[in-house]
Scaffold this motif. Structure first.
Motif, PDB file in Angstrom:
ATOM      1  N   LEU A 173       0.838  -1.196   0.000  1.00  0.00           N
ATOM      2  CA  LEU A 173       0.000   0.000   0.000  1.00  0.00           C
ATOM      3  C   LEU A 173       0.874   1.248   0.000  1.00  0.00           C
ATOM      4  O   LEU A 173       1.810   1.365   0.790  1.00  0.00           O
ATOM      5  N   ARG A 174       0.554   2.183  -0.889  1.00  0.00           N
ATOM      6  CA  ARG A 174       1.234   3.480  -0.934  1.00  0.00           C
ATOM      7  C   ARG A 174       0.207   4.568  -0.657  1.00  0.00           C
ATOM      8  O   ARG A 174      -0.911   4.518  -1.170  1.00  0.00           O
ATOM      9  N   PHE A 175       0.614   5.557   0.153  1.00  0.00           N
ATOM     10  CA  PHE A 175      -0.363   6.564   0.572  1.00  0.00           C
ATOM     11  C   PHE A 175       0.241   7.963   0.741  1.00  0.00           C
ATOM     12  O   PHE A 175      -0.496   8.919   0.956  1.00  0.00           O
ATOM     13  N   LEU A 176       1.579   8.096   0.656  1.00  0.00           N
ATOM     14  CA  LEU A 176       2.236   9.393   0.738  1.00  0.00           C
ATOM     15  C   LEU A 176       3.360   9.459  -0.286  1.00  0.00           C
ATOM     16  O   LEU A 176       3.956   8.427  -0.633  1.00  0.00           O
ATOM     17  N   PRO A 177       3.691  10.666  -0.774  1.00  0.00           N
ATOM     18  CA  PRO A 177       4.840  10.792  -1.679  1.00  0.00           C
ATOM     19  C   PRO A 177       6.118  10.314  -0.999  1.00  0.00           C
ATOM     20  O   PRO A 177       6.244  10.351   0.227  1.00  0.00           O
ATOM     21  N   VAL A 234      -5.852   0.166  -7.723  1.00  0.00           N
ATOM     22  CA  VAL A 234      -6.868   1.198  -7.554  1.00  0.00           C
ATOM     23  C   VAL A 234      -6.130   2.432  -7.066  1.00  0.00           C
ATOM     24  O   VAL A 234      -5.561   2.443  -5.967  1.00  0.00           O
ATOM     25  N   ARG A 235      -6.098   3.470  -7.887  1.00  0.00           N
ATOM     26  CA  ARG A 235      -5.326   4.676  -7.569  1.00  0.00           C
ATOM     27  C   ARG A 235      -6.268   5.867  -7.419  1.00  0.00           C
ATOM     28  O   ARG A 235      -7.092   6.139  -8.301  1.00  0.00           O
ATOM     29  N   LEU A 236      -6.131   6.575  -6.305  1.00  0.00           N
ATOM     30  CA  LEU A 236      -6.912   7.780  -6.034  1.00  0.00           C
ATOM     31  C   LEU A 236      -5.940   8.912  -5.717  1.00  0.00           C
ATOM     32  O   LEU A 236      -5.105   8.787  -4.817  1.00  0.00           O
ATOM     33  N   ALA A 237      -6.052  10.004  -6.449  1.00  0.00           N
ATOM     34  CA  ALA A 237      -5.145  11.137  -6.287  1.00  0.00           C
ATOM     35  C   ALA A 237      -5.657  12.088  -5.206  1.00  0.00           C
ATOM     36  O   ALA A 237      -6.843  12.068  -4.838  1.00  0.00           O
ATOM     37  N   PRO A 238      -4.780  12.955  -4.674  1.00  0.00           N
ATOM     38  CA  PRO A 238      -5.231  13.973  -3.727  1.00  0.00           C
ATOM     39  C   PRO A 238      -6.208  14.939  -4.413  1.00  0.00           C
ATOM     40  O   PRO A 238      -6.090  15.158  -5.620  1.00  0.00           O
ATOM     41  N   PRO A 239      -7.130  15.524  -3.694  1.00  0.00           N
ATOM     42  CA  PRO A 239      -7.421  15.293  -2.272  1.00  0.00           C
ATOM     43  C   PRO A 239      -8.141  13.951  -2.087  1.00  0.00           C
ATOM     44  O   PRO A 239      -9.099  13.652  -2.800  1.00  0.00           O
ATOM     45  N   PRO A 241     -10.559  11.178  -0.888  1.00  0.00           N
ATOM     46  CA  PRO A 241     -11.897  11.149  -0.273  1.00  0.00           C
ATOM     47  C   PRO A 241     -11.845  10.593   1.143  1.00  0.00           C
ATOM     48  O   PRO A 241     -10.963   9.803   1.488  1.00  0.00           O
ATOM     49  N   MET A 242     -12.813  10.987   1.954  1.00  0.00           N
ATOM     50  CA  MET A 242     -12.806  10.586   3.355  1.00  0.00           C
ATOM     51  C   MET A 242     -12.853   9.074   3.514  1.00  0.00           C
ATOM     52  O   MET A 242     -12.198   8.510   4.407  1.00  0.00           O
ATOM     53  N   GLU A 243     -13.602   8.365   2.655  1.00  0.00           N
ATOM     54  CA  GLU A 243     -13.691   6.910   2.776  1.00  0.00           C
ATOM     55  C   GLU A 243     -12.310   6.263   2.572  1.00  0.00           C
ATOM     56  O   GLU A 243     -11.942   5.330   3.285  1.00  0.00           O
ATOM     57  N   ALA A 244     -11.559   6.772   1.592  1.00  0.00           N
ATOM     58  CA  ALA A 244     -10.230   6.228   1.326  1.00  0.00           C
ATOM     59  C   ALA A 244      -9.265   6.578   2.449  1.00  0.00           C
ATOM     60  O   ALA A 244      -8.414   5.765   2.835  1.00  0.00           O
ATOM     61  N   ARG A 245      -9.359   7.787   2.995  1.00  0.00           N
ATOM     62  CA  ARG A 245      -8.525   8.153   4.143  1.00  0.00           C
ATOM     63  C   ARG A 245      -8.781   7.203   5.309  1.00  0.00           C
ATOM     64  O   ARG A 245      -7.853   6.753   5.979  1.00  0.00           O
ATOM     65  N   ARG A 246     -10.063   6.938   5.546  1.00  0.00           N
ATOM     66  CA  ARG A 246     -10.415   6.067   6.660  1.00  0.00           C
ATOM     67  C   ARG A 246      -9.888   4.654   6.432  1.00  0.00           C
ATOM     68  O   ARG A 246      -9.440   3.988   7.367  1.00  0.00           O
ATOM     69  N   MET A 247      -9.898   4.192   5.175  1.00  0.00           N
ATOM     70  CA  MET A 247      -9.350   2.879   4.879  1.00  0.00           C
ATOM     71  C   MET A 247      -7.852   2.820   5.181  1.00  0.00           C
ATOM     72  O   MET A 247      -7.360   1.868   5.793  1.00  0.00           O
ATOM     73  N   VAL A 248      -7.106   3.849   4.755  1.00  0.00           N
ATOM     74  CA  VAL A 248      -5.667   3.887   5.034  1.00  0.00           C
ATOM     75  C   VAL A 248      -5.425   3.944   6.535  1.00  0.00           C
ATOM     76  O   VAL A 248      -4.547   3.255   7.073  1.00  0.00           O
ATOM     77  N   LEU A 249      -6.215   4.746   7.245  1.00  0.00           N
ATOM     78  CA  LEU A 249      -6.079   4.837   8.698  1.00  0.00           C
ATOM     79  C   LEU A 249      -6.286   3.470   9.347  1.00  0.00           C
ATOM     80  O   LEU A 249      -5.512   3.067  10.239  1.00  0.00           O
ATOM     81  N   GLY A 282      -0.880  13.669  10.395  1.00  0.00           N
ATOM     82  CA  GLY A 282      -1.620  12.417  10.367  1.00  0.00           C
ATOM     83  C   GLY A 282      -2.337  12.226   9.042  1.00  0.00           C
ATOM     84  O   GLY A 282      -2.625  13.187   8.314  1.00  0.00           O
ATOM     85  N   ILE A 283      -2.632  10.981   8.723  1.00  0.00           N
ATOM     86  CA  ILE A 283      -3.208  10.658   7.413  1.00  0.00           C
ATOM     87  C   ILE A 283      -4.577  11.304   7.207  1.00  0.00           C
ATOM     88  O   ILE A 283      -4.961  11.597   6.076  1.00  0.00           O
ATOM     89  N   MET A 284      -5.297  11.597   8.292  1.00  0.00           N
ATOM     90  CA  MET A 284      -6.632  12.187   8.158  1.00  0.00           C
ATOM     91  C   MET A 284      -6.584  13.684   7.870  1.00  0.00           C
ATOM     92  O   MET A 284      -7.598  14.267   7.466  1.00  0.00           O
ATOM     93  N   GLN A 285      -5.416  14.326   8.056  1.00  0.00           N
ATOM     94  CA  GLN A 285      -5.311  15.774   7.896  1.00  0.00           C
ATOM     95  C   GLN A 285      -4.501  16.199   6.678  1.00  0.00           C
ATOM     96  O   GLN A 285      -4.619  17.336   6.227  1.00  0.00           O
ATOM     97  N   ARG A 286      -3.717  15.311   6.110  1.00  0.00           N
ATOM     98  CA  ARG A 286      -2.733  15.705   5.101  1.00  0.00           C
ATOM     99  C   ARG A 286      -3.368  15.953   3.739  1.00  0.00           C
ATOM    100  O   ARG A 286      -4.196  15.177   3.271  1.00  0.00           O
ATOM    101  N   SER A 287      -2.914  17.024   3.087  1.00  0.00           N
ATOM    102  CA  SER A 287      -3.412  17.341   1.748  1.00  0.00           C
ATOM    103  C   SER A 287      -2.699  16.548   0.660  1.00  0.00           C
ATOM    104  O   SER A 287      -3.164  16.490  -0.480  1.00  0.00           O
ATOM    105  N   ASP A 288      -1.533  15.935   1.000  1.00  0.00           N
ATOM    106  CA  ASP A 288      -0.766  15.204  -0.008  1.00  0.00           C
ATOM    107  C   ASP A 288      -1.050  13.694   0.015  1.00  0.00           C
ATOM    108  O   ASP A 288      -0.432  12.930  -0.729  1.00  0.00           O
TER     109      ASP A 288
END
Length: 303
Positions: A173-177, A234-239, A241-249, A282-288
């Motif tokens: 899983l990748r979630f940050l640059p 499955v690739r989702l770019a910034p910003p 979505p909240m559902e994807a953020r919650r999944m990463v969290l 934190g992953i829930m606040q980051r714009s990147d």
């Protein structure tokens, strides 16, 4: 794209015990996480179902009955029923809370009369599910000690020309640059390595555990002809979505719980920052934050 090598009803079978993976897990809490991840990563299910449908049409196979083995909360179950509009689909799992979620999802989708649910042991109760034209098994086989023996049993349940579709772990899983995670560089790679080590240790403790030779060889040993072997992303770019953020969290929290104490202190601290919902890094606040999630897809014919 694939890269090829060539009225709703629920039946709970109370004669079966809980599946191998239920244990002491709080399924009331876990079900929501599994359902969320299933929804975020649903595009890989849709794409795989379309490829299976094309293969079946080429082979002259009409898919009339599908087994979703280890269905969890039934996200894939409903998608399979939607895609194969003439087929009945059985959601099979060892957890009644998960089957209840599958039931509610199918009802909400208006899949009246075409989705049923069966509580079964895995792998011991598999044959009780009966025969099928397509067997779907996502993120389940690695929880079973003797994978070859289980695949042989599944092959015996397929009708002539039937297909098996497996989804297993893909790329990490990748979630940050690169370089953007807290702490020293390389955190995501170290988390991926620790997760792989945890999985290997988990498998070693399973009943009848056998070393994995890789799924292409395992499928061949079980009597299958491998048709598709690819990693679906499955690739989702910034910003994000909240559902994807919650999944990463949820994923990161799971890592912290499973093997966090085995990480170096600096990595534990970085992980704690990422799972802090109020921390600016934190992953829930980051714009990147982004999402690159994947599954390794194997589609095989019963040889």
């Amino acid at each position: 794209m694939f890269c090829d090598r060539t009225s709703y009803s629920v039946i709970v079978d109370h004669s079966e015990g809980h599946g191998h993976h239920t244990g002491d897990i709080d399924w009331t809490a876990m079900a929501a996480q599994l359902e969320l991840e299933g929804e975020v990563l649903l595009p890989y299910v849709t794409e795989t179902a379309a490829r299976v449908a094309d293969l079946c049409r080429q082979d002259g196979i009409e898919v009339q009955r599908i087994l979703d083995v280890g269905s969890g909360p039934g996200v894939a179950t409903s998608e399979l029923a939607r895609h194969f509009a003439s087929a009945t689909v059985v959601a099979a799992d060892g957890s009644e809370p998960l089957l209840a979620r599958a039931a509610a999802r199918a009802e909400a989708a208006g899949l009246s009369g075409r989705v049923t649910a069966r509580r079964v042991d895995l792998p011991d109760g598999i044959e009780r599910l009966g025969r099928a034209d397509l067997i779907w098994m996502a993120m389940v086989l690695h929880h079973i000690g003797d994978e070859v023996a289980t695949l042989r049993r599944l092959r015996g349940m397929l009708n002539p020309g039937g297909m098996l579709a497996l989804a297993e772990h893909g790329d990490p899983l990748r979630f940050l640059p690169d370089g953007a995670a807290p702490g020293r560089p390389g955190l995501t790679d170290r988390l991926a390595a620790a997760d792989a080590a945890w999985l290997e240790a988990m498998r070693a403790d399973l009943p009848d555990s056998t070393p994995s030779a890789g799924y292409p060889a395992t499928l061949e040993a079980a009597g299958f002809e491998l048709v598709v072997d690819r990693i679906a992303h499955v690739r989702l770019a910034p910003p994000l979505p909240m559902e994807a953020r919650r999944m990463v969290l949820d994923r990161l929290r799971g890592m912290r719980e499973r093997f966090g104490e085995h990480l170096e202190e600096q990595d534990r601290d970085a992980l704690d920052v990422l799972i802090d919902e109020g921390h600016p890094l934190g992953i829930m606040q980051r714009s990147d934050a982004f999402l690159d999630g994947s599954r390794h897809i194997y589609i095989a014919r019963a040889a």
